[in-house]
Design a protein around this motif. Structure first.
Motif, PDB file in Angstrom:
ATOM      1  N   SER A 222       0.825  -1.203   0.000  1.00  0.00           N
ATOM      2  CA  SER A 222       0.000   0.000   0.000  1.00  0.00           C
ATOM      3  C   SER A 222       0.867   1.264   0.000  1.00  0.00           C
ATOM      4  N   PRO A 223       0.441   2.271  -0.784  1.00  0.00           N
ATOM      5  CA  PRO A 223       1.229   3.524  -0.812  1.00  0.00           C
ATOM      6  C   PRO A 223       0.896   4.469   0.345  1.00  0.00           C
ATOM      7  N   LEU A 224      -0.158   4.166   1.113  1.00  0.00           N
ATOM      8  CA  LEU A 224      -0.459   5.044   2.253  1.00  0.00           C
ATOM      9  C   LEU A 224      -1.039   4.252   3.403  1.00  0.00           C
ATOM     10  N   THR A 225      -0.962   4.838   4.576  1.00  0.00           N
ATOM     11  CA  THR A 225      -1.461   4.180   5.778  1.00  0.00           C
ATOM     12  C   THR A 225      -2.663   4.949   6.320  1.00  0.00           C
ATOM     13  N   PHE A 226      -3.355   4.301   7.235  1.00  0.00           N
ATOM     14  CA  PHE A 226      -4.454   4.963   7.956  1.00  0.00           C
ATOM     15  C   PHE A 226      -3.956   6.265   8.601  1.00  0.00           C
ATOM     16  N   PHE A 227      -2.715   6.245   9.089  1.00  0.00           N
ATOM     17  CA  PHE A 227      -2.193   7.426   9.791  1.00  0.00           C
ATOM     18  C   PHE A 227      -1.976   8.576   8.806  1.00  0.00           C
ATOM     19  N   ASP A 228      -1.555   8.241   7.588  1.00  0.00           N
ATOM     20  CA  ASP A 228      -1.485   9.277   6.543  1.00  0.00           C
ATOM     21  C   ASP A 228      -2.883   9.823   6.262  1.00  0.00           C
ATOM     22  N   SER A 229      -3.844   8.913   6.162  1.00  0.00           N
ATOM     23  CA  SER A 229      -5.181   9.360   5.747  1.00  0.00           C
ATOM     24  C   SER A 229      -5.824  10.256   6.805  1.00  0.00           C
ATOM     25  N   GLY A 269       8.726  -3.138   3.340  1.00  0.00           N
ATOM     26  CA  GLY A 269       8.675  -4.580   3.640  1.00  0.00           C
ATOM     27  C   GLY A 269       7.314  -5.021   4.160  1.00  0.00           C
ATOM     28  N   GLU A 270       6.235  -4.330   3.734  1.00  0.00           N
ATOM     29  CA  GLU A 270       4.875  -4.633   4.228  1.00  0.00           C
ATOM     30  C   GLU A 270       4.605  -6.139   4.279  1.00  0.00           C
ATOM     31  N   ARG A 271       4.187  -6.583   5.439  1.00  0.00           N
ATOM     32  CA  ARG A 271       4.042  -8.018   5.657  1.00  0.00           C
ATOM     33  C   ARG A 271       2.620  -8.343   6.106  1.00  0.00           C
ATOM     34  N   VAL A 272       2.020  -7.439   6.892  1.00  0.00           N
ATOM     35  CA  VAL A 272       0.673  -7.657   7.426  1.00  0.00           C
ATOM     36  C   VAL A 272      -0.167  -6.418   7.112  1.00  0.00           C
ATOM     37  N   ARG A 273      -1.455  -6.650   6.772  1.00  0.00           N
ATOM     38  CA  ARG A 273      -2.352  -5.539   6.435  1.00  0.00           C
ATOM     39  C   ARG A 273      -3.543  -5.541   7.395  1.00  0.00           C
ATOM     40  N   LEU A 274      -3.797  -4.393   7.982  1.00  0.00           N
ATOM     41  CA  LEU A 274      -4.850  -4.309   9.002  1.00  0.00           C
ATOM     42  C   LEU A 274      -5.919  -3.284   8.635  1.00  0.00           C
ATOM     43  N   TYR A 275      -7.072  -3.448   9.283  1.00  0.00           N
ATOM     44  CA  TYR A 275      -8.183  -2.499   9.178  1.00  0.00           C
ATOM     45  C   TYR A 275      -8.384  -1.875  10.546  1.00  0.00           C
ATOM     46  N   TRP A 276      -8.611  -0.564  10.594  1.00  0.00           N
ATOM     47  CA  TRP A 276      -8.840   0.132  11.865  1.00  0.00           C
ATOM     48  C   TRP A 276     -10.306   0.538  11.939  1.00  0.00           C
ATOM     49  N   ASP A 277     -10.996   0.069  12.962  1.00  0.00           N
ATOM     50  CA  ASP A 277     -12.379   0.500  13.140  1.00  0.00           C
ATOM     51  C   ASP A 277     -12.476   1.428  14.347  1.00  0.00           C
ATOM     52  N   GLY A 278     -13.198   2.513  14.181  1.00  0.00           N
ATOM     53  CA  GLY A 278     -13.418   3.448  15.288  1.00  0.00           C
ATOM     54  C   GLY A 278     -12.568   4.701  15.144  1.00  0.00           C
ATOM     55  N   MET A 279     -12.617   5.513  16.165  1.00  0.00           N
ATOM     56  CA  MET A 279     -11.920   6.802  16.124  1.00  0.00           C
ATOM     57  C   MET A 279     -10.399   6.630  16.171  1.00  0.00           C
ATOM     58  N   PRO A 280      -9.658   7.576  15.593  1.00  0.00           N
ATOM     59  CA  PRO A 280      -8.201   7.598  15.818  1.00  0.00           C
ATOM     60  C   PRO A 280      -7.915   7.940  17.288  1.00  0.00           C
ATOM     61  N   ARG A 296       6.450  -3.831  10.387  1.00  0.00           N
ATOM     62  CA  ARG A 296       6.215  -4.046   8.952  1.00  0.00           C
ATOM     63  C   ARG A 296       4.731  -4.359   8.679  1.00  0.00           C
ATOM     64  N   THR A 297       3.905  -3.567   9.345  1.00  0.00           N
ATOM     65  CA  THR A 297       2.454  -3.755   9.266  1.00  0.00           C
ATOM     66  C   THR A 297       1.814  -2.463   8.788  1.00  0.00           C
ATOM     67  N   CYS A 298       0.965  -2.576   7.799  1.00  0.00           N
ATOM     68  CA  CYS A 298       0.303  -1.384   7.268  1.00  0.00           C
ATOM     69  C   CYS A 298      -1.182  -1.421   7.629  1.00  0.00           C
ATOM     70  N   VAL A 299      -1.637  -0.382   8.306  1.00  0.00           N
ATOM     71  CA  VAL A 299      -3.084  -0.240   8.514  1.00  0.00           C
ATOM     72  C   VAL A 299      -3.598   0.397   7.227  1.00  0.00           C
ATOM     73  N   VAL A 300      -4.218  -0.418   6.385  1.00  0.00           N
ATOM     74  CA  VAL A 300      -4.489   0.019   5.010  1.00  0.00           C
ATOM     75  C   VAL A 300      -5.835   0.722   4.851  1.00  0.00           C
ATOM     76  N   ALA A 301      -6.748   0.487   5.790  1.00  0.00           N
ATOM     77  CA  ALA A 301      -8.075   1.081   5.601  1.00  0.00           C
ATOM     78  C   ALA A 301      -8.741   1.273   6.954  1.00  0.00           C
ATOM     79  N   SER A 302      -9.774   2.109   6.945  1.00  0.00           N
ATOM     80  CA  SER A 302     -10.462   2.421   8.206  1.00  0.00           C
ATOM     81  C   SER A 302     -11.881   2.870   7.915  1.00  0.00           C
TER      82      SER A 302
END
Ligand code: SF4
Length: 424
Positions: A222-229, A269-280, A296-302
């Protein structure tokens, strides 16, 4: 496009951020000037309130939840929440509300630190809410309305909505139209349907681009993370219905598309992809972004960043389409609808697991308390953890506990990912 730069913590920098910072500065200086000059009039609006109508009526629009997020991100909230508790607002209710009212009582704002010459939040000429998120926003606006003798008007939304029907749409559309006489009186501007169509058109365009931005994260890596978004969503939140927001996403999107084309990962080196539910957890965004990077984990969506996608907006049918868009919002829906949505996100973004944030002061945007994580696991086999915390009140969050939980979860998921058959 030049090489992607990283900060000292290894977080990859997004070049468009410079434009965004300037846009946000312009936004707050414009509001500050309007209050000082008495023109144009300023309307406060909840995050998914009728911003398009307010713009069409010539108001500058200010979103207090954005200010709440700034109070959280700067950790000023920790010092301001007790001031609101002292006048009767419980520590258990929305910590955007308590930190914002507390800051006002203490005569401070993070805007003063960020923007020289701005001493205070912009005073509202009118406050317009939509209860589609929660009742807290109505109480929040009522407090300021009384203080400033400014009218407080709004839309009372349906809650727990399954399928959005014509009954829902006409009920909400009628309430939006009913706001017009007060808005005409405060702004001194006659309502013009063509100006509303234009604001809805720009809002839809912004929403479509924001959707495209978020969907770049379907790429692996993924080119961006939840934290970027959470940072780059700011124009979609506070400038919805303006050309500036559209221009911004027209700049950001190609940058992310280029990252995808070049195989540039937001998390090396993205290895694991996660979804974040709820408020930051605003006061810990950077710490969490760094922790996930190390793992090496990307929170890819929320759910959160996706809440500013309004595909129903239609300039040819402005009132009904606004009503539909505001009622299709995730937070207003039934658990069944929310789960369908999350299932789809898991599939679309290739998610290995989910993090549910149990935000102490926002039960409205917390979805883990009635068995949802277990049901998602039963249906899709998607594992999850629940992190206890809060959007702004860091007394409800333990760094050590969250870190231990996240590290153990990622370790478990890493094993699952590596054991997965190729092509699976
Ligand atoms: S949805 Fe939650 S965070 Fe947002 S205003 Fe309501 S209670 Fe506060």
């Amino acid at each position: 496009m030049g090489a992607t730069k990283s900060s000292s913590s290894g977080i990859k920098k997004i070049a468009a951020a410079g434009t965004m910072r300037k846009l946000m500065a312009d936004h707050f200086y414009e509001l500050d000037r309007a209050v000082k000059d008495g023109h144009p009039k300023v309307a406060w609006c909840t995050s998914v309130g009728p911003a398009e109508l307010l713009r069409a009526m010539g108001f500058l629009v200010y979103f207090p939840e954005n200010h709440g997020a700034m109070l959280g991100a700067t950790r000023m909230a920790t010092e301001t929440i007790p001031a609101a508790n002292a006048i009767g607002y419980s520590p258990d209710i929305c910590s955007y509300l308590t930190s914002d009212i507390g800051a006002f009582l203490q005569n401070r704002t993070p805007l003063s630190n960020a923007y020289e010459g701005i001493d205070a939040i912009p005073k509202a000429d009118v406050l317009v809410y939509n209860t589609n998120q929660c009742r807290d926003v109505q109480d929040w606006f009522a407090w300021y309305g009384k203080r400033w003798s400014s009218p407080v008007i709004g839309v009372e939304c349906y809650r727990g909505v399954g399928d959005v029907t014509d009954v829902h749409v006409s009920g909400i559309a009628g309430q939006i139209e009913a706001l017009i006489p007060t808005l005409e009186e405060v702004s001194g501007t006659k309502f013009d349907i063509d100006r509303l169509r234009e604001a809805v058109r720009l809002s839809r365009k912004c929403s479509d681009l924001w959707k495209d931005v978020l969907e770049t994260a379907t790429a692996k890596p993924s080119p961006l993370t939840f934290f970027d978004s959470t940072i780059h969503m700011a124009p979609a939140v506070v400038m919805r219905g303006t050309q500036s927001a559209v221009d911004y996403y027209n700049e950001l999107l190609p940058e992310l598309q280029a990252r995808v084309a070049d195989g540039v990962a937001a998390v090396e080196g993205e290895r694991v992809r996660l979804y974040w539910d709820g408020m930051p957890i605003w006061g810990r965004l950077r710490d969490l972004a760094t922790l996930f990077l190390e793992l090496r984990t990307c929170v890819v969506a929320s759910t959160y960043a996706n809440s500013w996608i309004f595909t129903a907006l239609d300039p040819d049918d402005p009132f009904n389409s606004m009503a539909r868009a505001y009622t299709e919002l995730f937070i207003v829906r039934s658990d069944r609808q929310k789960e369908r949505y999350i299932d789809n996100m898991i599939e679309t973004f290739g998610v290995d697991g989910l993090i549910f944030h149990d935000a102490k002061t926002c039960p409205n945007n917390t979805n883990c308390q009635h068995g949802m994580p277990e049901r998602v696991f039963e249906r899709l086999g998607a594992p999850s953890i629940t992190i206890a915390g809060d959007l702004n009140d860091l007394r409800c969050y333990s760094d050590e506990q969250a870190k231990t939980q996240i590290e153990a979860f990622v370790e478990q998921l890493g094993g699952r990912v590596e054991a997965r058959p190729r092509g699976g």
